[in-house]
Design an enzyme around this catalytic site. Sequence first.
Site, PDB file in Angstrom:
ATOM      1  N   HIS A   1      42.396  40.243  46.439  1.00  0.00           N
ATOM      2  CA  HIS A   1      41.623  41.210  45.638  1.00  0.00           C
ATOM      3  C   HIS A   1      41.932  41.047  44.161  1.00  0.00           C
ATOM      4  CE1 HIS A   1      40.092  45.233  44.386  1.00  0.00           C
ATOM      5  NE2 HIS A   1      39.350  45.107  45.456  1.00  0.00           N
ATOM      6  N   PHE A   2      41.532  40.174  43.470  1.00  0.00           N
ATOM      7  CA  PHE A   2      40.812  38.949  43.822  1.00  0.00           C
ATOM      8  C   PHE A   2      41.635  37.794  43.285  1.00  0.00           C
ATOM      9  CE2 PHE A   2      37.801  42.407  43.050  1.00  0.00           C
ATOM     10  CZ  PHE A   2      37.119  42.455  44.245  1.00  0.00           C
TER      11      PHE A   2
END
Length: 158
Positions: free
Chosen positions: A58-59
């Site tokens: 994420h991410f």
Amino acid sequence: MALTIDPDLKIADIHEIKRLIPHRYPFLFIDRVVNMDKAKSAVGIKNVSANEPYFEGHFPAKPVLPGVVIVEAMAQAASVLVSWSLDLTDAGALVYFMSIDEARFRRIVEPGDVLELHVTVKRGGGKIWKFDGIAKVGDEVAAEAVFMAMIQQNPNGS
């Protein structure tokens, strides 16, 4: 503007936090709680680090602290305040979410940020507590929510 720590108000370091709430790695999201005013308000501190496990997904190219983690961190700061206010150090009390309302996310939080989790009691003192929460990075609001929680003082029935 940097957070002003009031020396007349209670501070809980990581060791005291672990005595007040049961959360542990990888689900303990706060490092300190400052400006604790019994049954009124507190400010949790989360130092956002690049090595936190959710950043792998994420991410990977642009790590962003998930909004649900921000809200959970607010709730953990509130839980520390409740447990301390009710003198539940080492009691093993649990605090459960009952509702999350009016959640808004206003700014990306990323590694290197220091997240301030301002929690204010709207209603409390018994088993059910209601809070206003505002998460900030410096002077910028990152997230806000109104949430309710229930405290269970004897989770094992003892």
